[in-house]
Design a protein around this motif. Structure first.
Motif, PDB file in Angstrom:
ATOM      1  N   ALA A  63       0.832  -1.195   0.000  1.00  0.00           N
ATOM      2  CA  ALA A  63       0.000   0.000   0.000  1.00  0.00           C
ATOM      3  C   ALA A  63       0.870   1.251   0.000  1.00  0.00           C
ATOM      4  O   ALA A  63       1.989   1.250   0.533  1.00  0.00           O
ATOM      5  N   GLN A  64       0.331   2.293  -0.601  1.00  0.00           N
ATOM      6  CA  GLN A  64       1.062   3.558  -0.604  1.00  0.00           C
ATOM      7  C   GLN A  64       1.194   4.090   0.823  1.00  0.00           C
ATOM      8  O   GLN A  64       2.220   4.655   1.193  1.00  0.00           O
ATOM      9  N   GLN A  65       0.132   3.903   1.633  1.00  0.00           N
ATOM     10  CA  GLN A  65       0.166   4.266   3.046  1.00  0.00           C
ATOM     11  C   GLN A  65      -0.520   3.172   3.841  1.00  0.00           C
ATOM     12  O   GLN A  65      -1.582   2.670   3.455  1.00  0.00           O
ATOM     13  N   PHE A  66       0.090   2.829   4.962  1.00  0.00           N
ATOM     14  CA  PHE A  66      -0.439   1.788   5.851  1.00  0.00           C
ATOM     15  C   PHE A  66      -0.232   2.283   7.284  1.00  0.00           C
ATOM     16  O   PHE A  66       0.906   2.414   7.725  1.00  0.00           O
ATOM     17  N   VAL A 207      -5.547   1.189   8.816  1.00  0.00           N
ATOM     18  CA  VAL A 207      -6.153   1.878   7.677  1.00  0.00           C
ATOM     19  C   VAL A 207      -5.160   1.833   6.526  1.00  0.00           C
ATOM     20  O   VAL A 207      -3.989   2.185   6.689  1.00  0.00           O
ATOM     21  N   VAL A 208      -5.653   1.407   5.369  1.00  0.00           N
ATOM     22  CA  VAL A 208      -4.794   1.223   4.199  1.00  0.00           C
ATOM     23  C   VAL A 208      -5.274   2.137   3.081  1.00  0.00           C
ATOM     24  O   VAL A 208      -6.454   2.117   2.717  1.00  0.00           O
ATOM     25  N   LYS A 209      -4.360   2.931   2.548  1.00  0.00           N
ATOM     26  CA  LYS A 209      -4.648   3.750   1.367  1.00  0.00           C
ATOM     27  C   LYS A 209      -4.131   2.978   0.165  1.00  0.00           C
ATOM     28  O   LYS A 209      -2.930   2.914  -0.093  1.00  0.00           O
ATOM     29  N   SER A 210      -5.054   2.365  -0.594  1.00  0.00           N
ATOM     30  CA  SER A 210      -4.647   1.459  -1.675  1.00  0.00           C
ATOM     31  C   SER A 210      -5.206   1.858  -3.032  1.00  0.00           C
ATOM     32  O   SER A 210      -5.179   1.043  -3.955  1.00  0.00           O
ATOM     33  N   ASP A 211      -5.720   3.094  -3.186  1.00  0.00           N
ATOM     34  CA  ASP A 211      -6.129   3.505  -4.525  1.00  0.00           C
ATOM     35  C   ASP A 211      -4.918   3.752  -5.415  1.00  0.00           C
ATOM     36  O   ASP A 211      -5.028   3.804  -6.633  1.00  0.00           O
ATOM     37  N   THR A 212      -3.758   3.897  -4.786  1.00  0.00           N
ATOM     38  CA  THR A 212      -2.467   3.881  -5.468  1.00  0.00           C
ATOM     39  C   THR A 212      -1.558   2.941  -4.693  1.00  0.00           C
ATOM     40  O   THR A 212      -1.472   3.047  -3.470  1.00  0.00           O
ATOM     41  N   VAL A 213      -0.909   2.011  -5.384  1.00  0.00           N
ATOM     42  CA  VAL A 213      -0.060   1.040  -4.711  1.00  0.00           C
ATOM     43  C   VAL A 213       1.381   1.193  -5.189  1.00  0.00           C
ATOM     44  O   VAL A 213       1.649   1.823  -6.219  1.00  0.00           O
ATOM     45  N   LEU A 214       2.283   0.617  -4.432  1.00  0.00           N
ATOM     46  CA  LEU A 214       3.705   0.594  -4.775  1.00  0.00           C
ATOM     47  C   LEU A 214       4.108  -0.835  -5.108  1.00  0.00           C
ATOM     48  O   LEU A 214       3.665  -1.782  -4.449  1.00  0.00           O
ATOM     49  N   VAL A 215       4.924  -0.982  -6.124  1.00  0.00           N
ATOM     50  CA  VAL A 215       5.417  -2.291  -6.548  1.00  0.00           C
ATOM     51  C   VAL A 215       6.916  -2.331  -6.298  1.00  0.00           C
ATOM     52  O   VAL A 215       7.676  -1.556  -6.881  1.00  0.00           O
TER      53      VAL A 215
END
Length: 390
Positions: A63-66, A207-215
Motif C-alpha cells: 500500500a502507498q500508506q499503511f 487503515v490502508v490507502k490502496s487507490d495507489t499502490v507501490l510495486v
C-alpha cells in the motif's frame, strides 16, 4: 535418280532433328539434375525496427500508506463507529474510549484556570492601589515590591492553569479515536469493553490507502550497468528521453493488469548478500484489484532501441562461444558471417555488428550448409517456388 536424292535429303533432315532434340533433352535433364542437387533454404531480410527491451522480475505489492490505529489514552473501549472493511475518511471517528475520567479532569483544570484568573485580577487591582500610595510616600518600597511580585506570580499561575486545561482537553479528545487518513479500514483488533491504553500493544485497527499502490522488485548489478551504458537512470526523470521506464504486472489469473506504473525510486546501493538493488514503481489502483502484500510478475521497459537490426533467434548458431549466421549473397552463394549480438526479445535477437539492413539471412535449412555453398533461396513468406525449382 531425282527421287532417290529427295528421299536421302529428307532422311538426313530427320536424323539431324532427332540429334538436336536429343541434345536439348540432355541439356534440360542436366539442368534439372543440377538444380535438384542444390539445397533449398528459407531466407528473410534483416530489417530495421524500433525494439522495446523488457525485463521480468518478481515483485510485491504494498500500500502507498499503511497506518496502525492505536489508543493514546487508557480506558475501556466504549464504541466502534465504522463497518469493518469499509472506506473511511480522514478525521472520521472510529472508536470511542470511555471519556468520563478525562471529562472530569477537564472540568477540574478549567476550575483551576478560573481561580488563577481571579487571583490575577485581584493582584492587578492591589498593584493599582499601591502605586499611587507609593508615589505619595504613603506606602513603602517593600509594599510596592510585594504587590508587583504577587501580580507576576498570579499571571504565571494563569499560564500554568491554561496549559493544564489545554492538556486535559487534548487528552479528552484522544478518547475519540479518528482515522489518520482516507482509506479502507481493517477489522477491529479489540472488542468493546476491553481496557486499552497507550502501552503500544493496544492496536485497534489498521487503515490502508490502496487507490495507489507501490510495486517493489529487485534488479541485478548487471541490469544497472546495462542501463548506464544506455544513459538510462532508473527513478530519475529525463526530459531528453522520449519514453519512461514503465512497469506492468500480472494478475493472479495470469492476465495483464490494465494500468501501467512508473519507476519513481531506485536504491543507490547494492545489497552485498544478494547482489541486487531495490526498485520501486507507483501504480494506480482505482478499483482495488491489486491487494497489498501479494506477489506478482513485473515486466519493466528498460530501453527502446531505435533502428536496430533484428533477426530470428532460430537463424543464429553458436560456435566456440561465437555467434554466426548464414547470409545469402545476390549470386545465391551463402556466406558464414560471425556477428555480435545484443538483447533477445521474444523470438528475435538484435545484431549489434556484422550485418547490414536488407541482407538476406538463412532462417531455415542451414544445418548442412558450408561457407561458399550455392543454394536455392526461398522467401519465408513465399507462396510459390522459384522457376529454377520448377
Amino acid at each position: 535418280m531425282k527421287f532417290y536424292l529427295t528421299r536421302r535429303r529428307a532422311l538426313i533432315i530427320v536424323i539431324v532433328a532427332i540429334i538436336a532434340a536429343g541434345f536439348v533433352a540432355w541439356r534440360m535433364l542436366r539442368n534439372t539434375t543440377i538444380s535438384s542437387s542444390l539445397p533449398t533454404v528459407s531466407v528473410e531480410p534483416a530489417v530495421l525496427s524500433d525494439v522495446d527491451i523488457y525485463g521480468e522480475y518478481v515483485g510485491r505489492i504494498r500500500a502507498q500508506q499503511f497506518v496502525e490505529v492505536r489508543a493514546r489514552v487508557e480506558g475501556y473501549l466504549q464504541k466502534m463507529l465504522y463497518d469493518e472493511g469499509s472506506y473511511v475518511k480522514r478525521g472520521q471517528t472510529l472508536f470511542v474510549i470511555d471519556p468520563t475520567v478525562y471529562r472530569a479532569a477537564v472540568e477540574k483544570a478549567r476550575a483551576q484556570f478560573n481561580k488563577a484568573n481571579a487571583n490575577a485580577r485581584k493582584a492587578e487591582r492591589d498593584l493599582a492601589r499601591i502605586r499611587p500610595l507609593y508615589q505619595q510616600n504613603a506606602a513603602s518600597q517593600l509594599d510596592l515590591d510585594n504587590a508587583e511580585a504577587a501580580y507576576e506570580s498570579a499571571k504565571a499561575e494563569v499560564s500554568v492553569a491554561k496549559a493544564d486545561l489545554t492538556q486535559a482537553e487534548l487528552t479528552l479528545g484522544y478518547t475519540s479515536v479518528t482515522s489518520p487518513l482516507s482509506g479502507y479500514v481493517s477489522e477491529r483488533h479489540a472488542d468493546i469493553g476491553t481496557l486499552v491504553g497507550p502501552s503500544g500493544k493496544s492496536l485497534l485497527a489498521t487503515v490502508v490507502k490502496s487507490d495507489t499502490v507501490l510495486v517493489d522488485f529487485s534488479m541485478t548489478a548487471l541490469d544497472y550497468i546495462k542501463a548506464k551504458e544506455r544513459n538510462v537512470n532508473l527513478g530519475q526523470h529525463d526530459e531528453s528521453r522520449q519514453w519512461e521506464p514503465f512497469v506492468t504486472v500480472t494478475l493472479a489469473d495470469g492476465s495483464q493488469y490494465e494500468h501501467k506504473g512508473l519507476v519513481d525510486f531506485a536504491s543507490p546501493q547494492v545489497d552485498p548478500s544478494t547482489g541486487t538493488f531495490q526498485v520501486r514503481a507507483e501504480m494506480p489502483n482505482p478499483d482495488r484489484i491489486l491487494l497489498p502484500g501479494e506477489f506478482t510478475k513485473v515486466k519493466l521497459l528498460k530501453d527502446i532501441r531505435t533502428n536496430a537490426i533484428e533477426v530470428p533467434v532460430k537463424a543464429l548458431s553458436i560456435e566456440k562461444g561465437a555467434a554466426y549466421i548464414y547470409v545469402v549473397r545476390p549470386d545465391s552463394i551463402v556466406e558464414k558471417r560471425f556477428v555480435e549480438t545484443g538483447p533477445e526479445v521474444d523470438n528475435s535477437i538484435i545484431v549489434e555488428r556484422g550485418l547490414a539492413p536488407g541482407e538476406k539471412i538463412v532462417s531455415e535449412g542451414f544445418h548442412k550448409l558450408h561457407h561458399g555453398d550455392k543454394v536455392i533461396p526461398v522467401a519465408t513468406n513465399a507462396t510459390e517456388q522459384p522457376d529454377t525449382q520448377k
